[in-house]
Each structure stands twice: as structure tokens, then as C-alpha cells.
Design a protein around this motif. Structure first.
Motif, PDB file in Angstrom:
ATOM      1  N   LEU A  61       0.832  -1.203   0.000  1.00  6.65           N
ATOM      2  CA  LEU A  61       0.000   0.000   0.000  1.00  6.65           C
ATOM      3  C   LEU A  61       0.870   1.257   0.000  1.00  6.65           C
ATOM      4  O   LEU A  61       0.632   2.187  -0.776  1.00  6.65           O
ATOM      5  N   TRP A  64       2.422   1.767  -3.510  1.00 10.93           N
ATOM      6  CA  TRP A  64       1.495   2.369  -4.479  1.00 10.93           C
ATOM      7  C   TRP A  64       1.272   3.847  -4.169  1.00 10.93           C
ATOM      8  O   TRP A  64       1.215   4.679  -5.077  1.00 10.93           O
ATOM      9  N   LYS A  88      -2.565  -0.436 -11.017  1.00  7.50           N
ATOM     10  CA  LYS A  88      -2.993  -1.065  -9.755  1.00  7.50           C
ATOM     11  C   LYS A  88      -4.340  -1.756  -9.951  1.00  7.50           C
ATOM     12  O   LYS A  88      -4.552  -2.878  -9.489  1.00  7.50           O
ATOM     13  N   GLN A 117      -9.478  -3.767  -1.796  1.00  2.34           N
ATOM     14  CA  GLN A 117      -8.756  -3.292  -2.977  1.00  2.34           C
ATOM     15  C   GLN A 117      -9.564  -2.244  -3.742  1.00  2.34           C
ATOM     16  O   GLN A 117      -8.996  -1.289  -4.275  1.00  2.34           O
ATOM     17  N   TYR A 120      -9.147   0.981  -1.812  1.00  2.00           N
ATOM     18  CA  TYR A 120      -7.795   1.497  -2.037  1.00  2.00           C
ATOM     19  C   TYR A 120      -7.681   2.172  -3.406  1.00  2.00           C
ATOM     20  O   TYR A 120      -7.062   3.228  -3.528  1.00  2.00           O
ATOM     21  N   LEU A 156      -6.772   6.038   4.551  1.00  2.63           N
ATOM     22  CA  LEU A 156      -6.001   4.871   4.123  1.00  2.63           C
ATOM     23  C   LEU A 156      -5.498   4.071   5.321  1.00  2.63           C
ATOM     24  O   LEU A 156      -5.494   2.835   5.288  1.00  2.63           O
ATOM     25  N   CYS A 160      -6.497   0.284   6.094  1.00  2.00           N
ATOM     26  CA  CYS A 160      -5.412  -0.695   6.232  1.00  2.00           C
ATOM     27  C   CYS A 160      -5.554  -1.468   7.543  1.00  2.00           C
ATOM     28  O   CYS A 160      -5.365  -2.686   7.561  1.00  2.00           O
TER      29      CYS A 160
END
Length: 174
Positions: A61, A64, A88, A117, A120, A156, A160
Motif C-alpha cells: 500500500l 502504491w 494497480k 482493494q 484502495y 487509508l 489498512c
């Protein structure tokens, strides 16, 4: 302003759909052994979800995010930030097909891989917008939106932590 945001949302949705389908098509073209090798380079958690460390979740993560921020904050290469997110999403589609073709992976896919995903990818698209051009008279002035950046970092981080909890506590019980 509202019209610009809706056009941006449509643009991101189209990139998401095309990239995801591209990942599905790429998986069909690649032999399984090559697919597994590619997945092991980008996100090995997809191959073996039994023993995932926190770092195996956090580091991809962060990678990216750094890549998107690198391009998003560059005045001439900012268009490449969306391309990075597209890559991605292509991997997201690619590995989604891999998970769905494995036996008993539908629960894993629906509880862990797909929701996290997808979120994200949307947040990475928003990260592309932290450095934007504003018109000041006849000139452009580039502005870094600290408020958006901090909000995205917090979001984020929360997502996560949710993914880590999902991997640690929900997946072993499935």
C-alpha cells in the motif's frame, strides 16, 4: 464545480472499469505459472493468505501511495499518476480472477480482497488530486492540498487497519 467533480468521477469510473477488465483479460492470456509468478512479485498475499504479516499488508500500500504521489506532485508528469492507479486496478482485476478460480476462495474474495482493494483504488484516485493547478489571473499556480492529503492518509490508515483485522481475525474463521 459540481459538474467538474461529476465528470472526474465518471472519468475515474471508466478507468476503473477498463483497467479491471484488462486485468481479467490478461489473466486469461497468461499461463497459470506465469500468473502466479507475477502475483508473487506484486502482492504475494494473494497466493498464500494463511500466514500474512502486517508488513506484507502495509508495504504494498505504501509503495502504491509513494508512486502515485511521486507522479501526482510533479507538474509535468501528473497524468502518469492516473496511469499508476490504472496499473494497480489492472492487477486488482488480474488477481481477482486468480482468487475466484481457486477452490473455496469466494468467501476470501468477498470478505477480504474485493472490498479493500476497491476502496484502495478509489482512494489512490483521490490521491492524484492532492496537487492541482489553480488559475490565478493568466497564470497557473500549483497548490498542494494538505487537508485532502491528511484526510486521505487517515482514511487509508483506517482501511489498512481494517484489512489487517480482516486478515487476522475474520479469514481464519472462514
Amino acid at each position: 464545480m459540481l459538474m467538474f467533480r461529476s465528470i472526474l468521477f465518471i472519468q475515474y469510473a471508466i478507468i476503473l472499469a477498463i483497467s479491471f477488465v484488462s486485468g481479467v483479460v490478461c489473466f486469461q492470456v497468461f499461463p497459470l505459472d506465469k500468473s502466479m509468478k507475477l502475483i508473487s512479485y506484486i502482492d504475494p498475499r494473494v497466493l498464500d493468505i494463511t500466514d500474512i504479516s502486517v508488513w506484507e499488508t502495509v508495504l504494498p500500500l505504501i509503495g502504491w501511495m509513494v508512486l502515485v504521489l511521486f507522479f501526482a506532485t510533479h507538474p509535468y508528469l501528473h497524468v502518469l499518476a492516473k496511469l499508476v492507479v490504472g496499473v494497480k486496478i489492472t492487477f486488482f482485476g488480474f488477481s481477482s480472477v486468480f482468487l475466484l478460480t481457486q477452490q473455496e476462495s469466494l468467501l476470501i474474495y468477498s470478505v477480504w480482497w474485493f472490498p479493500f482493494q476497491l476502496v484502495y483504488c478509489f482512494l489512490l484516485f483521490l490521491l492524484c488530486s492532492v496537487y492541482s493547478a489553480k488559475r490565478v489571473g493568466p497564470n497557473k499556480k500549483y497548490v498542494f492540498s494538505q487537508k485532502l492529503f491528511v484526510t486521505l492518509l487517515i482514511t487509508l490508515s483506517i482501511i489498512c487497519v481494517g484489512e489487517i483485522l480482516s486478515i487476522s481475525y475474520i479469514l481464519p474463521r472462514l
